[in-house]
Write a protein that holds these residues in place. Structure first.
Motif: not given
Length: 852
Positions: A705-708, A711-715, A735-740
């Motif tokens: 994830s970035d500094s903020q 989360a990083f996306s799948e792309e 991919f799950d509930d927490g994202g990619a």
């Protein structure tokens, strides 16, 4: 050392000895080693010393003296077709040429069977097309070339047959072909080189042309004072307008010296007839009396005078390669550019300060500073016995009267003409001065320093011996035809006190001339104070401003590949130059060349100022983009600048433009540096009594994830999941509930790296689905991180490169396996130890997955 090696050394030594011997022989003969001509832009080729037998001490002055010519100008016009101080471009030229600079010849010089040269050709600069040399029936004249034309020598026997140097009876011969014997590299004389000589001192071009310029000025001065200043507004002796074949022609009697204004040269450029006086029978053109056409203009147009009249019959000259002679001379001492409009040129052009351009045939000599004569030059020599020198008239008094000033431009010799008329006081009204009826009048020209010269004949009453005698004249300026010049209309009464000693020439007494300004009716202007006879003219012309700025990159001058686009925009309808198609525009662009940013010049006229004392015009300048071909990324100087042009007139009505710049004149860019990236590396180790089975993979979930905290996306993760068939590492995106997240599978003792991640990237690493027989021991990190115990995710923020190790323990001591060949980050661990460590490192994008 082997036999082959010894042979190579022996051959090399043999070649070296041979080359040294050859060099020694050639140096003894006074020549260096001829080398291949250097490419343009490289160092000049070295062709060695020129042998003494090909050098000459010949001098042009000696040739003039030997020929018995009355002046250098007479000699040149009689013997040469083209005589140029600097570079020249020419087609076929029948007569000899003298060129001070490079000669861009399109064809040869000379025409055998037509004209036999009577003077040598000399080219001081480079002869541009050597395959076209000099051809002439004359068999003794040399060809002189500047030393930069030397291209080395070859060797020949006494019969001219090429031989190798070092044999008996050898002699150097000028090298006229390349080594393959195909390309001529030296201009030849009658297809030979035996009469070619080299010198850089045949004539001093600066001295010769300075002398010719003074001679041309004296001819024009003489024409002004004693010749005919053509004025078509009324009938005058030797010049008149006539209708011939339905066209209006200016008819000039041959044998005189004429001064023509620009207006007349332009109006009658192709409509002038020379009239042969006193004969009803045809006259050979070489016998037409010497005729001078003079101009003091900077840009005169040379007329085509191809008609002459004998009696009532008008004949027409025909262009030909040779004529017995022609003594029609165009004298332009002030000209800087000479043009030709119409048909062929007949006559000689004397313009020692000018660039002469013509694409028509020229029948006569062209004498110029530089010349572009793309058509054919024909040899029509100056044939008059009347020398090209001003008449020396005895009994004339040389007077310097008045002074000329020009505002708004530099004053050049002979630009303005002045009239001096004999004057007397009116018998009817005391104090009123008028021209003497049928009295003498004289014409003078200004010198460059402003003085005005006249040659005055004394009236009979003052030519007798007397102690003192007063002469009275009215001095005025003759209005010229320059529309952009305001002429001074002042008139002065000039008093000259002269003394004529017994048997001597008249002299002007000290304290004279004296000046009194006259009113329009000839009366003395008592309010004029103490005038000095000064005439002040004003040249009005548009002014131009070229906005210029500077460009730097990182405080330095930009390289040739660092070019940027700038836009200048007019505010409130300020003047702008039209584009290349002539369309109006409100903005224009410029690209820096090195440090300089130069926009097109903007012209301003008096009409733009109107009746205002001053007027301000404003422009905005911005940097807009990089130019095509510029590599790299830059931080632009985004601050707009303002150019302010203030237009005004001075006391003489001369237009001035003052330019000011609001803001720095330098646009300063900086190179954009790529963000500093950090790497995240993951290494796997295994502890235990035995090694794992072959091909056992350990699975990790890596979340970024970035500094903020976004989360990083799948792309964003997909570029890190690249597949390599020869890699033991497997990376995919889940991919799950927490994202990619990234699914990383790798063997023991293998390192997987994420490269060039942005600083402050946050990460969470968790090992999942442990293989049978393994238990999680823990994570260790080179950077601050939290968690990681009991299979919980290890979390951290990437401030610098981080290396993470994940350790498992293998408890199945009875299992014996062979380690896989992973090719990277492999540790030398005993088979019984079964240790596998995984390390993880972080970097900025783009992320590259690699094994080590």
């Amino acid at each position: 050392m082997g036999r082959n090696g010894r042979n190579r050394i022996e051959r090399a030594v043999g070649w070296g000895v041979s080359c040294a011997l050859l060099l020694t022989i050639m140096l003894v003969w006074g020549v260096g080693v001829p080398r291949v001509q250097a490419d343009e832009g490289s160092a000049p080729a070295d062709y060695g010393e020129i042998p003494q037998e090909f050098l000459t001490n010949a001098k042009f002055d000696n040739d003039v003296t030997t020929a018995g010519s009355p002046s250098m100008l007479d000699y040149i016009l009689k013997h040469y077709n083209l005589f140029v101080k600097e570079e020249a471009t020419a087609g076929h030229v029948v007569g000899p040429v003298v060129i001070g600079g490079d000669y861009h010849n399109q064809a040869n010089v000379g025409q055998p069977g037509v004209y036999t040269h009577t003077a040598p050709t000399y080219v001081h600069g480079t002869w541009g097309r050597p395959a076209a040399g000099v051809t002439t029936d004359e068999q003794t004249l040399p060809l002189y070339l500047g030393t930069n034309n030397f291209r080395g020598v070859t060797w020949a026997d006494d019969w001219g047959n090429p031989i190798s140097p070092g044999v008996p009876s050898k002699k150097p011969v000028l090298k006229d072909k390349t080594d393959d014997n195909t390309t001529v590299i030296l201009p030849q004389l009658n297809y030979q080189t035996d009469r070619i000589y080299f010198t850089d001192e045949y004539l001093d071009f600066a001295d010769v042309f300075a002398g010719i310029e003074e001679q041309a000025k004296s001819l024009v001065q003489n024409a002004v004072q004693h010749g005919i200043v053509v004025d078509v507004t009324h009938e005058a002796l030797h010049q008149r307008l006539e209708i011939v074949d339905g066209q209006e022609f200016l008819v000039l009697d041959a044998g005189h010296e004429y001064v023509l204004s620009d207006d007349l040269l332009n109006t009658y450029a192709n409509n002038i007839i020379l009239n042969i006086e006193g004969s009803d029978q045809d006259v050979p053109i070489e016998q037409i009396a010497r005729t001078l056409i003079c101009s003091t203009s900077n840009n005169p147009k040379t007329p085509t005078i191809d008609r002459y009249r004998v009696g009532n019959e008008v004949k027409k000259l025909q262009s030909a390669e040779k004529a017995a002679g022609l003594s029609l001379v165009f004298v332009y001492p002030n000209a800087t550019n000479v043009s030709v409009d119409g048909g062929a040129i007949f006559g000689h052009i004397v313009a020692p300060r000018a660039d002469v351009q013509a694409d028509v045939q020229y029948n006569g000599c062209v004498l110029a500073k530089s010349a572009t004569m793309t058509s054919e030059g024909h040899m029509w020599p100056y044939s008059s016995d009347y020398a090209l020198q001003p008449d020396v008239s005895h009994g004339l008094l040389s007077l310097q009267m008045g002074h000329k000033e020009l505002k708004g431009a530099d004053l050049t010799w002979g630009r303005f003409r002045f009239a001096l008329q004999e004057a007397q006081e009116s018998q009817e009204q005391q104090g009123q001065w008028l021209p003497v009826p049928d009295g003498a009048s004289f014409t003078g020209l200004n010198a460059q320093d402003g003085s005005i010269g006249f040659a005055v004949s004394l009236p009979p009453s003052s030519s007798e011996t007397s102690l003192e005698h007063d002469l009275h004249y009215i001095l005025s300026e003759m209005r010229g035809g320059e529309e952009n010049v305001t002429y001074d209309a002042s008139r002065y009464l000039v008093t000259v006190r002269v003394s004529v000693p017994s048997g001597g020439e008249p002299i002007v007494m000290e304290g004279y001339p004296q000046y009194r300004r006259l009113n329009a009716d000839g009366s003395i202007d008592e309010s004029a104070g103490s005038p000095d006879g000064t005439f002040v003219n004003v040249e009005h012309k548009d002014v131009t401003v070229q906005p210029e700025f500077e460009k730097t990159v990182d405080g330095q001058d930009p390289t040739a590949q660092q070019r940027f686009v700038f836009e200048l925009t007019a505010q409130n309808g300020a003047p702008m130059p039209n584009d290349e198609q002539g369309n109006e525009r409100t903005s224009m662009t410029a690209v820096n060349e090195g440090r300089l940013i130069a926009f097109d010049a903007i012209a301003y006229t008096s009409e733009m100022l109107g009746d205002d004392a001053s007027k301000e015009f404003r422009y905005t300048v911005r940097e807009t983009s990089v130019a095509a071909g510029t590599a790299g990324e830059f931080v632009f100087d985004s601050t707009p600048r303002t150019v302010v042009v203030t237009l005004s007139k001075d006391e003489y009505g001369i237009l001035h433009a003052e330019t000011k710049y609001e803001g720095a004149k330098t646009f300063a860019n900086t190179t954009k540096t790529a963000p500093v990236g950090v790497n995240l590396s993951l290494t796997k180790t295994v502890q235990g009594d035995a090694d794992p089975e072959t091909g056992t993979l350990f699975t990790f979930h890596v979340r970024l994830s970035d500094s903020q905290g976004q989360a990083f996306s799948e792309e964003q993760l997909q570029p890190y999941a690249s597949f390599s068939p020869d890699s033991a590492v497997s990376v995919d995106v889940g991919f799950d509930d927490g994202g990619a997240y990234l699914i990383v599978k790798l063997p023991r003792d293998t390192c997987w790296t994420l490269e060039s991640l942005p600083q402050s990237t946050r990460y969470a690493i968790e090992e999942v689905d442990l293989p049978e027989g393994y238990r999680f021991v823990g994570f260790s990190s080179s950077a601050d991180a939290t968690g990681g115990a009991n299979s919980k995710p290890l979390q951290g923020e990437l401030v610098e490169h981080a290396e993470i190790t994940a350790t498992n323990r293998f408890d199945r001591a009875d299992v014996t396996v062979t380690l896989p060949e992973t090719g990277g980050c492999t540790m030398a661990v005993p088979a019984t130890l079964g240790l596998c460590v995984i390390a993880l490192t972080v970097a900025l994008f783009p992320v590259v997955i690699r094994r080590r």
